[in-house]
Design a protein around this motif. Structure first.
Motif, short mmCIF file in Angstrom:
data_model
loop_
_atom_site.label_atom_id
_atom_site.label_comp_id
_atom_site.label_asym_id
_atom_site.label_seq_id
_atom_site.Cartn_x
_atom_site.Cartn_y
_atom_site.Cartn_z
N ALA A 42 0.83 -1.21 0.00
CA ALA A 42 0.00 0.00 0.00
C ALA A 42 0.86 1.26 0.00
CB ALA A 42 -0.94 -0.02 1.20
N ILE A 43 1.93 1.24 0.77
CA ILE A 43 2.84 2.39 0.78
C ILE A 43 3.50 2.57 -0.58
CG2 ILE A 43 5.06 3.21 1.70
CD1 ILE A 43 4.09 2.10 4.46
N LEU A 44 3.92 1.48 -1.20
CA LEU A 44 4.55 1.57 -2.52
C LEU A 44 3.55 2.05 -3.58
CD1 LEU A 44 6.84 -1.62 -2.52
CD2 LEU A 44 7.43 0.75 -1.92
N VAL A 45 2.30 1.62 -3.47
CA VAL A 45 1.26 2.10 -4.38
C VAL A 45 1.10 3.61 -4.19
CG1 VAL A 45 -1.24 2.08 -4.78
CG2 VAL A 45 0.01 -0.08 -4.64
N HIS A 46 1.13 4.05 -2.95
CA HIS A 46 1.04 5.49 -2.66
C HIS A 46 2.21 6.25 -3.26
CE1 HIS A 46 -0.23 9.04 -0.41
NE2 HIS A 46 1.04 9.21 -0.09
N VAL A 47 3.40 5.69 -3.15
CA VAL A 47 4.60 6.34 -3.68
C VAL A 47 4.49 6.55 -5.19
CG1 VAL A 47 7.08 6.07 -4.10
CG2 VAL A 47 6.15 5.63 -1.84
N ILE A 48 4.02 5.54 -5.93
CA ILE A 48 3.98 5.71 -7.38
C ILE A 48 2.90 6.71 -7.82
CG2 ILE A 48 4.95 3.44 -7.88
CD1 ILE A 48 2.21 2.56 -8.88
N ALA A 49 1.91 6.94 -6.98
CA ALA A 49 0.82 7.84 -7.35
C ALA A 49 0.97 9.26 -6.81
CB ALA A 49 -0.51 7.26 -6.87
N VAL A 50 1.84 9.46 -5.83
CA VAL A 50 1.88 10.73 -5.11
C VAL A 50 2.26 11.93 -5.98
CG1 VAL A 50 4.26 10.63 -4.23
CG2 VAL A 50 2.48 11.74 -2.87
N ASP A 51 3.03 11.72 -7.02
CA ASP A 51 3.43 12.85 -7.87
C ASP A 51 2.42 13.13 -8.98
OD1 ASP A 51 3.95 10.72 -9.55
OD2 ASP A 51 6.02 11.27 -9.97
N GLY A 52 1.34 12.34 -9.02
CA GLY A 52 0.29 12.56 -10.01
C GLY A 52 0.55 11.91 -11.35
N VAL A 53 1.69 11.26 -11.51
CA VAL A 53 2.03 10.59 -12.76
C VAL A 53 2.45 9.16 -12.45
CG1 VAL A 53 3.55 10.60 -14.78
CG2 VAL A 53 2.82 12.76 -13.75
N VAL A 54 1.68 8.19 -12.94
CA VAL A 54 2.02 6.79 -12.74
C VAL A 54 2.52 6.24 -14.08
CG1 VAL A 54 1.18 4.51 -12.07
CG2 VAL A 54 0.28 6.55 -10.93
N THR A 55 3.80 5.91 -14.12
CA THR A 55 4.39 5.41 -15.37
C THR A 55 4.37 3.88 -15.41
OG1 THR A 55 6.65 5.26 -14.51
CG2 THR A 55 5.94 7.41 -15.38
N ASP A 56 4.51 3.36 -16.63
CA ASP A 56 4.62 1.91 -16.79
C ASP A 56 5.85 1.37 -16.08
OD1 ASP A 56 2.26 1.78 -18.23
OD2 ASP A 56 3.27 1.88 -20.19
N ASP A 57 6.94 2.15 -16.10
CA ASP A 57 8.17 1.73 -15.41
C ASP A 57 7.91 1.57 -13.90
OD1 ASP A 57 9.72 1.64 -17.71
OD2 ASP A 57 10.43 3.70 -17.47
N GLU A 58 7.16 2.51 -13.33
CA GLU A 58 6.85 2.43 -11.89
C GLU A 58 5.97 1.21 -11.59
OE1 GLU A 58 6.88 7.03 -10.33
OE2 GLU A 58 5.21 6.39 -11.62
N LYS A 59 4.96 0.97 -12.42
CA LYS A 59 4.08 -0.18 -12.22
C LYS A 59 4.87 -1.49 -12.32
CE LYS A 59 0.30 1.94 -14.62
NZ LYS A 59 -0.74 1.75 -15.63
N ARG A 60 5.73 -1.56 -13.34
CA ARG A 60 6.54 -2.76 -13.54
C ARG A 60 7.48 -2.98 -12.35
NH1 ARG A 60 11.38 -2.88 -14.75
NH2 ARG A 60 11.48 -0.83 -15.72
#
Length: 155
Positions: A33-51
């Motif tokens: 959940a924390i990692l999900v929050h980290v990838i979304a916090v800047d408002g841009v979720v990239t494929d690299d972050e999801k991967r």
């Protein structure tokens, strides 16, 4: 009122169906959940972050692709419902030893550097979580430099 009663009856009738695999006190769910929050916090979720999120979770916990997806789905729901990070960090503080908490911060940095950019929002979340789980500023920055060097070496 009628809808509330209907919902309550449906919840009782379907109790036990589709229950979450991870309990609210499971450190894996809190980390995810924390990692999900980290990838979304800047408002841009990239494929690299999801991967990278899936790679980190699978690697850290020895999960299959299916188990990783289920964990990410549950973590996303929990993170969306959360008011703050305390519900997650309190589990980590209670359930993980020092090495485990350091691994959480290291994993956060891996997600932050996944897209090649560090936003002030991402940096702030890592700082807040590290403080809440008892990781010193020195250790947090050491982990940052370690992951940053590793990431630059992979490029």
């Amino acid at each position: 009122m009628l809808q509330t009663i209907t919902d309550w009856i449906n919840n009782i009738a379907h109790a036990g169906e589709g229950e979450d695999k991870y309990g609210s006190d499971d450190p894996k769910l809190s980390v995810a959940a924390i990692l999900v929050h980290v990838i979304a916090v800047d408002g841009v979720v990239t494929d690299d972050e999801k991967r990278r999120l899936r790679e980190v979770l699978a690697s850290n916990y020895g999960l299959t692709a299916e188990e990783t997806e289920q964990l990410v789905e549950e973590a996303t729901v929990r993170e969306d419902d959360a008011v703050d990070l305390y519900s997650f960090t309190s589990v980590l503080k209670r359930e993980l030893d020092d090495a485990g908490r350091h691994k959480v911060v290291e994993s956060m940095w891996e997600i932050v550097f996944a897209d090649g950019e560090v936003s002030e929002f991402e940096d702030n979340v890592v700082w807040r979580v590290a403080e809440l789980i008892g990781i010193s500023t020195r250790d947090r920055m050491t982990l940052r430099h370690k992951i940053e060097a590793k990431t630059k070496g992979e490029s």
